[in-house]
Structures are given as structure tokens and as C-alpha cells.
Design an enzyme around this catalytic site. Structure first.
Site, PDB file in Angstrom:
ATOM      1  N   ILE A 154       0.397  -0.920   0.067  1.00  0.00           N
ATOM      2  CA  ILE A 154       0.349   0.165   0.016  1.00  0.00           C
ATOM      3  C   ILE A 154       0.998   1.393   0.153  1.00  0.00           C
ATOM      4  O   ILE A 154       0.661   1.829  -0.583  1.00  0.00           O
ATOM      5  CB  ILE A 154      -1.077  -0.042   0.955  1.00  0.00           C
ATOM      6  CG1 ILE A 154      -2.417  -0.901   0.761  1.00  0.00           C
ATOM      7  CG2 ILE A 154      -1.655   1.414   0.983  1.00  0.00           C
ATOM      8  CD1 ILE A 154      -2.819  -1.185   2.354  1.00  0.00           C
ATOM      9  N   ASP A 173      10.612   2.563   6.839  1.00  0.00           N
ATOM     10  CA  ASP A 173      11.150   0.739   7.180  1.00  0.00           C
ATOM     11  C   ASP A 173      11.947   0.476   7.958  1.00  0.00           C
ATOM     12  O   ASP A 173      12.826   0.637   7.441  1.00  0.00           O
ATOM     13  CB  ASP A 173      10.028   0.907   5.814  1.00  0.00           C
ATOM     14  CG  ASP A 173       9.538  -0.596   5.673  1.00  0.00           C
ATOM     15  OD1 ASP A 173       8.287  -0.598   4.944  1.00  0.00           O
ATOM     16  OD2 ASP A 173       9.892  -1.092   5.844  1.00  0.00           O
ATOM     17  N   SER A 233      -4.117   2.950   8.390  1.00  0.00           N
ATOM     18  CA  SER A 233      -3.585   1.530   8.301  1.00  0.00           C
ATOM     19  C   SER A 233      -4.430   0.456  10.085  1.00  0.00           C
ATOM     20  O   SER A 233      -5.216  -0.276   9.738  1.00  0.00           O
ATOM     21  CB  SER A 233      -1.647   1.396   8.369  1.00  0.00           C
ATOM     22  OG  SER A 233      -0.999   1.309   7.450  1.00  0.00           O
ATOM     23  N   ARG A 234      -4.049   1.315  11.356  1.00  0.00           N
ATOM     24  CA  ARG A 234      -4.286   0.642  11.678  1.00  0.00           C
ATOM     25  C   ARG A 234      -4.745   1.983  13.446  1.00  0.00           C
ATOM     26  O   ARG A 234      -3.258   2.172  13.930  1.00  0.00           O
ATOM     27  CB  ARG A 234      -3.466  -0.571  12.810  1.00  0.00           C
ATOM     28  CG  ARG A 234      -3.683  -1.889  12.343  1.00  0.00           C
ATOM     29  CD  ARG A 234      -5.336  -2.517  12.397  1.00  0.00           C
ATOM     30  NE  ARG A 234      -5.485  -3.972  11.650  1.00  0.00           N
ATOM     31  CZ  ARG A 234      -6.282  -3.875   9.935  1.00  0.00           C
ATOM     32  NH1 ARG A 234      -5.790  -2.665   9.754  1.00  0.00           N
ATOM     33  NH2 ARG A 234      -6.000  -5.030   9.630  1.00  0.00           N
ATOM     34  N   ASP A 258      -8.741   6.624   9.426  1.00  0.00           N
ATOM     35  CA  ASP A 258      -9.781   6.026   8.681  1.00  0.00           C
ATOM     36  C   ASP A 258     -10.008   4.775   9.539  1.00  0.00           C
ATOM     37  O   ASP A 258     -10.950   3.641   9.347  1.00  0.00           O
ATOM     38  CB  ASP A 258      -9.220   5.548   7.719  1.00  0.00           C
ATOM     39  CG  ASP A 258     -10.497   4.147   6.400  1.00  0.00           C
ATOM     40  OD1 ASP A 258     -11.333   4.614   6.768  1.00  0.00           O
ATOM     41  OD2 ASP A 258      -9.912   2.533   6.904  1.00  0.00           O
ATOM     42  N   GLU A 263     -11.915   1.246  18.180  1.00  0.00           N
ATOM     43  CA  GLU A 263     -12.784   1.122  16.709  1.00  0.00           C
ATOM     44  C   GLU A 263     -13.638   0.155  16.952  1.00  0.00           C
ATOM     45  O   GLU A 263     -14.747  -0.117  16.277  1.00  0.00           O
ATOM     46  CB  GLU A 263     -12.215   1.677  15.473  1.00  0.00           C
ATOM     47  CG  GLU A 263     -11.151   0.563  14.723  1.00  0.00           C
ATOM     48  CD  GLU A 263     -11.137   0.307  13.619  1.00  0.00           C
ATOM     49  OE1 GLU A 263     -10.043   1.150  12.951  1.00  0.00           O
ATOM     50  OE2 GLU A 263     -11.168  -0.646  13.004  1.00  0.00           O
ATOM     51  N   HIS A 295     -12.723   2.870   8.953  1.00  0.00           N
ATOM     52  CA  HIS A 295     -12.113   1.507   7.821  1.00  0.00           C
ATOM     53  C   HIS A 295     -12.801   1.230   7.193  1.00  0.00           C
ATOM     54  O   HIS A 295     -13.512  -0.203   7.130  1.00  0.00           O
ATOM     55  CB  HIS A 295     -12.755   0.278   9.181  1.00  0.00           C
ATOM     56  CG  HIS A 295     -11.174  -0.275   8.756  1.00  0.00           C
ATOM     57  ND1 HIS A 295     -10.353  -0.859  10.248  1.00  0.00           N
ATOM     58  CD2 HIS A 295     -10.275  -0.873   8.272  1.00  0.00           C
ATOM     59  CE1 HIS A 295      -9.606  -1.537  10.045  1.00  0.00           C
ATOM     60  NE2 HIS A 295      -9.278  -2.043   8.512  1.00  0.00           N
TER      61      HIS A 295
HETATM   62  P1  NAI Z   1       3.207  -5.185   4.245  1.00  0.00           P
HETATM   63  O1  NAI Z   1       2.909  -6.094   4.842  1.00  0.00           O
HETATM   64  O2  NAI Z   1       2.819  -5.202   2.129  1.00  0.00           O
HETATM   65  O3  NAI Z   1       3.444  -3.982   3.998  1.00  0.00           O
HETATM   66  C1  NAI Z   1       4.218  -3.482   5.700  1.00  0.00           C
HETATM   67  C2  NAI Z   1       5.625  -2.759   5.615  1.00  0.00           C
HETATM   68  O4  NAI Z   1       5.137  -2.569   6.887  1.00  0.00           O
HETATM   69  C3  NAI Z   1       6.132  -3.123   5.304  1.00  0.00           C
HETATM   70  O5  NAI Z   1       7.450  -2.659   3.852  1.00  0.00           O
HETATM   71  C4  NAI Z   1       7.196  -3.958   6.294  1.00  0.00           C
HETATM   72  O6  NAI Z   1       8.593  -3.683   6.520  1.00  0.00           O
HETATM   73  C5  NAI Z   1       6.878  -2.403   6.926  1.00  0.00           C
HETATM   74  N1  NAI Z   1       7.593  -2.295   8.207  1.00  0.00           N
HETATM   75  C6  NAI Z   1       6.975  -3.625   8.699  1.00  0.00           C
HETATM   76  N2  NAI Z   1       6.888  -3.020  10.258  1.00  0.00           N
HETATM   77  C7  NAI Z   1       7.880  -1.873  10.124  1.00  0.00           C
HETATM   78  C8  NAI Z   1       8.030  -0.508  11.765  1.00  0.00           C
HETATM   79  N3  NAI Z   1       8.310  -1.400  12.788  1.00  0.00           N
HETATM   80  N4  NAI Z   1       8.268   0.277  10.853  1.00  0.00           N
HETATM   81  C9  NAI Z   1       8.337   0.604  10.024  1.00  0.00           C
HETATM   82  N5  NAI Z   1       7.563  -0.212   8.851  1.00  0.00           N
HETATM   83  C10 NAI Z   1       7.277  -1.424   9.373  1.00  0.00           C
HETATM   84  O7  NAI Z   1       1.471  -4.713   3.645  1.00  0.00           O
HETATM   85  P2  NAI Z   1      -0.226  -3.495   3.223  1.00  0.00           P
HETATM   86  O8  NAI Z   1      -0.554  -4.897   2.102  1.00  0.00           O
HETATM   87  O9  NAI Z   1       0.912  -2.558   2.653  1.00  0.00           O
HETATM   88  O10 NAI Z   1      -0.177  -2.449   4.692  1.00  0.00           O
HETATM   89  C11 NAI Z   1       0.353  -2.283   5.069  1.00  0.00           C
HETATM   90  C12 NAI Z   1      -1.395  -2.147   6.415  1.00  0.00           C
HETATM   91  O11 NAI Z   1      -2.827  -1.824   5.745  1.00  0.00           O
HETATM   92  C13 NAI Z   1      -1.403  -2.708   6.645  1.00  0.00           C
HETATM   93  O12 NAI Z   1      -1.072  -3.865   8.298  1.00  0.00           O
HETATM   94  C14 NAI Z   1      -3.012  -3.034   7.451  1.00  0.00           C
HETATM   95  O13 NAI Z   1      -2.912  -2.772   8.630  1.00  0.00           O
HETATM   96  C15 NAI Z   1      -3.622  -1.534   6.685  1.00  0.00           C
HETATM   97  N6  NAI Z   1      -4.340  -2.487   6.257  1.00  0.00           N
HETATM   98  C16 NAI Z   1      -5.582  -1.155   5.949  1.00  0.00           C
HETATM   99  C17 NAI Z   1      -6.823  -1.222   5.638  1.00  0.00           C
HETATM  100  C18 NAI Z   1      -7.567  -0.830   5.548  1.00  0.00           C
HETATM  101  O14 NAI Z   1      -9.061  -0.890   5.151  1.00  0.00           O
HETATM  102  N7  NAI Z   1      -8.095   0.564   6.419  1.00  0.00           N
HETATM  103  C19 NAI Z   1      -6.597  -2.616   4.576  1.00  0.00           C
HETATM  104  C20 NAI Z   1      -5.710  -3.098   4.641  1.00  0.00           C
HETATM  105  C21 NAI Z   1      -4.981  -2.671   5.338  1.00  0.00           C
END
Ligand code: NAI
Length: 344
Positions: A154, A173, A233-234, A258, A263, A295
Site C-alpha cells: 500500500i 521502513d 492502517s491500524r 480511517d 474502533e 475503516h
Molecule cells: P505490507 O506487509 O505489504 O507492508 C507493510 C510494510 O510495513 C512492510 O514494508 C514492512 O517492512 C513495514 N514495516 C513492518 N514493521 C515496521 C516498522 N516497525 N516500522 C516501519 N515499517 C514497518 O502491508 P500492506 O498491504 O501495505 O498493508 C499495510 C497496512 O495497511 C496493514 O498492516 C493494515 O494494517 C493496513 N490495512 C488497512 C486497510 C483499511 O481498510 N484501512 C486495508 C488493508 C490493510
């Protein structure tokens, strides 16, 4: 294969019915969330299908095991609501690692543009035939610096869009992907520099012990005055109380949320006729420079279809081969996927 589907919403069903019927997986839809009080509903099912605010803690895992349920199929990417350490060796946890990074990244941008160009205010004003422009001055995104925390699927889509706007990107990251940094418009840095130089900060990392309250009092103190915070994200990545204080002191110029720390009892439900007990959320929502969506960043037709397709594939693959590439594992020593799926 029969699955108990918790926290079911009308928009979930068409895709799950389609892919389930095609692959011999049937779903019984429960509107209630999975938690200690509702786990009994999973009796007689092969697995449970859960979303972001279902609770899969030790007590729920014990209950599911007692009922003979073998699989928790998450229909989302994040899994902070699952006690993975406790689940290890007891129950299999499958997830959907990616379904539409575009859905979430585009929602983050939608919130950012809405906020900085006061679209939420314009919508209300013009419906009341108020065509005044006072208080509507925004700012150009072009030339601004955006700090992106988390450059996974994302985060990278978000960065691409920001580059299109002519913004500079400071990325952070835990595991940098240097290939996306060109040294000019996108550069990796540490959190200190990101906080100090960013006009906008967008969070795209998972919620872990490391990232809990990554945007807290100290971080906000280091930020530029007027910084815009975006969290898709969260919720618990942001200390909501500290954010509120920083908005009141005018340190934070705008917040686009979001997701929200607390929540789980509110989001996805209609509380329009109720009195909300959460004073922090109520105060945040009352601010003219805060936009809250519940969300919904994932909620596009494409994402819903991909979620259902991958969830069903995960289930079918697991029951056929006893393993699944999207199974989560803690033997690897982190919250990241076990890519081999063989640790369990
Ligand atoms: P992803 O796994 O592809 O990317 C997450 C990135 O965060 C990775 O590059 C990882 O190395 C990095 N990361 C891990 N620990 C870290 C830290 N301590 N400090 C900095 N970076 C760190 O995940 P993706 O698909 O990009 O999703 C990201 C987040 O988006 C998910 O964890 C989820 O919480 C959130 N999300 C929210 C949605 C919504 O509807 N609002 C829907 C889908 C995901």
C-alpha cells in the site's frame, strides 16, 4: 467445507457466495463478531472466517479447539486481533495478504485532498446554498514533503500517487526497499528526519509492538507545525489522546483517520441515534480539520472480490494440501508470514 462467517455485512455476501459455490465452501453468516461470548456459534463448522475487529484471543482459540474448529480464515491482511503466539500449534490461521493496495492508497489520497481542499466543508455549504469561500483556503500538494511510514504494497502505491502530484517523499521502513528510492523524489530516512521535515505523514505499516503509538506525544512534538496526519492502517499506530491535544494546540493542521484505536465497538455499525461514550472520538469528530471514515479504505468492488477469492482459495488449498502459502506462522520469530508455510 463449512465455515462460520463472523461480523458479516450485506456487502460481503455476493462475492463469498460466488467463490464459495464454485469451490465447495459454504458459509453461514453471523452478524455478530467473534469473541468469547459468541465462539460457541462455531460448533459444527470446519473453520471460522473473521475480519479486523473479531477477537481471536487465547480464550477464543481454546474454545474453537474444544469445538474441533481447525482453521481461522482471516478475510483481511492485518492480524493484530489474533494472538498468534497462542495460536501456534493449536489452530491454523490463514489471511489475505493483499487484495487491493490501490483501494487503501487511493482512500488515503481521497482523505488528504478532501481535508486540504476543504471538500467536506464545501459539500455541506453548497447544499445550504452558502457559496462563501471564507475559511476554505487550502494548500498545493505540489512541492510538499510527505513522510511515508511503511513502504510495502500500500505504501508504494501511495508513494507513486504522491510522485504524480509532484511531492517529495521521505520514507521509513524497518526493511527498506532501496529499489524504490531514487534519491531525488523518494528517499529513505529515519523517523527523526521524517517527523521534522514532513508536511504530511501517512502510515502504511502494520500494528506491532514496535509501531504501537508511533505517532504519539513525542513524535508530534518533533513534527512541523500544521502537519497533516493520515492513518489508514491500524488505529493504535496513533495515540488518539496525544493527537487530540496536538490538534487543540494547533500543532497538527489536519488529521485523516480511517482507523481509530478504540474502533472495534463502534466502526461498521450505525450509532446515529445513540450517545457515544468515547469522548476522544467525539471530540476528534467535532473538529473542523479532522476527517473520520469507519475503516472503509478497503471497500471497493475489486477488493471485495479479491478478498473472497483469496479466502476461498486459502481454505480449499489448506484442506487439500494441509498447507497454504498464506498461513501465518510464529516459528519464524516474527509477525511476518512464514513464506514456506511449513513451520506449523
Ligand atoms: P505490507 O506487509 O505489504 O507492508 C507493510 C510494510 O510495513 C512492510 O514494508 C514492512 O517492512 C513495514 N514495516 C513492518 N514493521 C515496521 C516498522 N516497525 N516500522 C516501519 N515499517 C514497518 O502491508 P500492506 O498491504 O501495505 O498493508 C499495510 C497496512 O495497511 C496493514 O498492516 C493494515 O494494517 C493496513 N490495512 C488497512 C486497510 C483499511 O481498510 N484501512 C486495508 C488493508 C490493510
Amino acid at each position: 467445507m463449512r465455515f462460520a462467517f463472523f461480523d458479516a455485512k450485506p456487502y460481503d455476501k455476493p462475492s463469498f457466495e460466488k467463490y464459495g459455490a464454485e469451490n465447495g465452501v459454504s458459509f453461514k453468516y453471523f452478524e455478530t463478531k467473534l469473541n468469547e461470548d459468541t465462539a460457541e456459534l462455531a460448533r459444527g463448522f470446519d473453520g471460522v472466517c473473521v475480519f479486523v475487529n473479531d477477537v481471536v484471543n487465547a480464550a477464543v482459540i481454546d474454545k474453537l479447539c474444544e469445538l474441533g474448529v481447525r482453521v481461522v480464515a482471516l478475510r483481511c491482511a492485518g492480524f493484530n486481533n489474533v494472538d498468534m503466539k497462542y495460536a501456534f500449534g493449536k489452530i491454523h490461521v490463514l489471511r489475505v495478504p493483499a487484495y487491493s493496495p490501490y483501494a487503501v492508497a487511493e482512500h488515503a489520497i481521497a482523505m488528504l485532498l478532501t481535508s486540504v481542499r476543504r471538500i467536506h466543508k464545501a459539500y455541506i455549504r453548497t447544499r445550504d446554498f452558502n457559496f462563501s469561500l471564507s475559511g476554505m483556503t487550502g494548500f498545493d500538494l505540489h512541492g510538499k514533503t510527505v513522510g511515508v511510514i511503511g513502504t510495502g504494497r500500500i505504501g508504494r502505491v501511495f508513494i507513486d500517487i504522491c510522485r504524480g502530484f509532484g511531492m517529495k517523499v521521505l520514507a521509513y521502513d524497518k526493511f527498506p526497499a532501496e529499489e524504490i528510492a531514487d534519491g531525488e523524489t523518494v528517499r529513505y530516512t529515519d523517523l527523526d528526519e521524517l517527523f521534522e521535515k514532513s508536511d504530511i505523514i501517512s502510515l502504511h505499516c502494520p500494528l506491532t509492538d514496535d509501531t504501537y503509538h508511533v505517532i504519539g506525544k513525542e513524535a508530534l512534538e518533533r513534527c512541523k507545525k500544521g502537519v497533516v496526519i493520515i492513518n489508514t492502517s491500524r488505529g493504535a499506530l496513533v495515540d488518539a489522546e496525544a493527537l487530540l491535544a496536538a490538534i487543540k494546540s494547533r500543532k497538527v493542521g489536519a488529521a485523516c483517520l480511517d482507523v481509530y484505536e478504540e474502533e472495534s465497538e463502534l466502526f461498521f455499525e450505525d450509532f446515529s441515534g445513540h450517545i457515544i461514550d468515547d469522548d476522544i472520538l467525539a471530540r476528534l469528530i467535532s473538529m473542523p480539520n479532522v476527517i473520520v471514515s469507519s475503516h472503509q479504505a478497503f471497500l471497493t468492488e475489486e477488493a471485495l472480490s479479491n478478498i473472497a477469492e483469496t479466502t476461498v482459495k486459502n481454505i480449499v488449498g489448506f484442506f487439500r494440501d494441509q498447507q497454504c502459502p498464506n498461513e501465518l506462522c510464529f516459528r519464524c520469530g516474527s509477525a511476518e508470514d512464514c513464506k514456506s508455510g511449513k513451520c506449523f
